[in-house]
Structures are given as C-alpha cells and as structure tokens.
Design a protein around this motif. Structure first.
Motif: not given
Length: 251
Positions: A73-78, A80-82, A99-104
C-alpha cells in the motif's frame, strides 16, 4: 488551545527532544491532546530503501503496518497522493478529494477504515530541494474531527517535522545549517508573521510601509533558504531567535 499551557509545553518539548524516540513521545502526547488516536510523520520515499536523510515514524497498529507492507500500500498511498500540489492541510475522507482517487487508492482507504483509521487530518510539507513529506493525525471515529483543533495541529506539525528533519540530518552525519543572523527589524516582522499579520498590518504596527515590511520578510526568507512560511516560524523558534510567548503576543 493555541494559548493553553499544555499546548505550549508540547511545542517546547520538540525543541528539547534529543532523539527520534523522544520526538515520538512528544507526538504521542500531542496526538491525544488534539483528540486523535494515531499519527504518522515523515518523507514520501520508498519505505523499503529510504534515503539516509529521510525519516518516518508513526504509532500505527502493528496489524495495519503489516498489511501496508505486505500488500504494498505504501507504493500507492492515497493520502500521499492527495498531498501532491497542496500546501494546506486537509481532512479525509472528503467527497471532493475522493473524486481524485483511483480504485486502488479507494481500496486502501477502505482497508484502513476496517483497521480503525476512518478519518484524519493531514498537513503536507514541501521544502525546496528536499523530499516531500507530511504529518497525519488519524481517528477511528468517522466525522469526529473538530475543526477548532486544525490550526493547532497545523502549527504543531511544522515544529514536529522540523525536529525530525534535524534529527535525521544529525543521524546521517550531516552538519546542520548555521543559524542565520537577522536584524532587529527583521526579527520584529518575523514575530508579526508568526501572528498571522499581513504586510500592510505589519507596516501599520511598526510605522513603516507595507512594501518595506514585505522586503524585510523576503530578506528573512532568503536567509533561511526560501523555506515555507510555517517552517520559517518553526526554524526561528527552534534556533532561539524568538520565543514562544513573543510569537503568541497579541497586538
């Protein structure tokens, strides 16, 4: 809350902490004081092979940390993305942010909620020339975040991040930047900056023009390597160029 004696003591404890373990203890105190349950602070780097000058600590549960690493999960941390492209703190989950997040990303948030990480407040940290980072406070109770604590959380996070940043540099054997020399007038505008005054308000208080106040502020920013405003205040306090009571004094 910003003016309470306990809160001031917590902030001052970041300056007195001698290592990351002591900083973690202060963060634990701060987290519960603000009404949260968990915290995580650190750089957004590869957790399996982090750079020597990076850092990251949290009090997340062993079960959740195990899942984070095992599932990657740390590779696609939502969260961190935000943080990307943001300099202001944000509450999550928020419909507009989701709304900015993907399915993962959404899957990770759902798994976190099942582990009692249902809501939180995150403060992004972006320093020129350094890894991006953040400080997150989380709670198991969805929708239970009081907006009254957000300014205190944001302000304290800058001190915590600066304390961890300095500790990481010392651990890596890197010398700390020397404390810049600032003039008495520059010190005055820094104090007013810490109180949230605009350049025009600084000018009125000091009997100078707003543009002159702005130039004094720019000189201080340059002396500290053009860091962000909240981190400048933390550095000035950390370096002993100003005191906490002065910064809180009202005009």
């Amino acid at each position: 809350m910003l003016h309470s004696q306990e809160y001031q003591s917590i902030i001052e404890a970041f300056y007195e902490a001698k290592d990351s373990q002591e900083i973690q203890g202060v963060l634990e105190h701060l987290t519960y004081f603000l009404g949260f349950r968990h915290f995580a602070i650190g750089h957004h780097v590869d957790l399996l092979s982090p750079p020597s000058t990076s850092f990251g600590i949290s009090n997340y549960t062993p079960g959740w940390l195990s899942e984070v690493f095992h599932e990657g999960y740390y590779m696609d941390d939502p969260i961190h993305f935000l943080c990307n492209g943001r300099n202001t703190g944000f509450i999550w989950p928020d419909p507009h942010l989701l709304n900015r997040l993907n399915e993962r990303h959404r899957h990770i948030l759902e798994r976190g909620a099942l582990r009692n990480f249902r809501a939180g407040y995150t403060i992004p940290v972006h320093l020129p020339g350094e890894y991006s980072g953040s400080c997150t406070f989380a709670t198991p109770l969805s929708g239970d975040i009081s907006r009254e604590v957000l300014p205190a959380a944001f302000y304290a996070a800058s001190h915590a991040f600066e304390a961890m940043r300095r500790q990481a540099r010392m651990t890596a054997g890197l010398s700390l930047d020397p404390t810049p020399e600032i003039t008495p007038r520059q010190r005055e505008v820094v104090l007013l900056m810490g109180q949230g005054k605009s350049y025009a308000e600084m000018g009125d208080i000091l009997g100078i023009s707003g543009n002159t106040a702005h130039q004094h502020c720019k000189a201080v920013f340059r002396s500290y390597g053009n860091i962000q405003r909240c981190n400048l205040i933390a550095r000035v306090l950390f370096d002993g160029l100003a005191s906490f009571p002065e910064m809180l004094r009202k005009h």
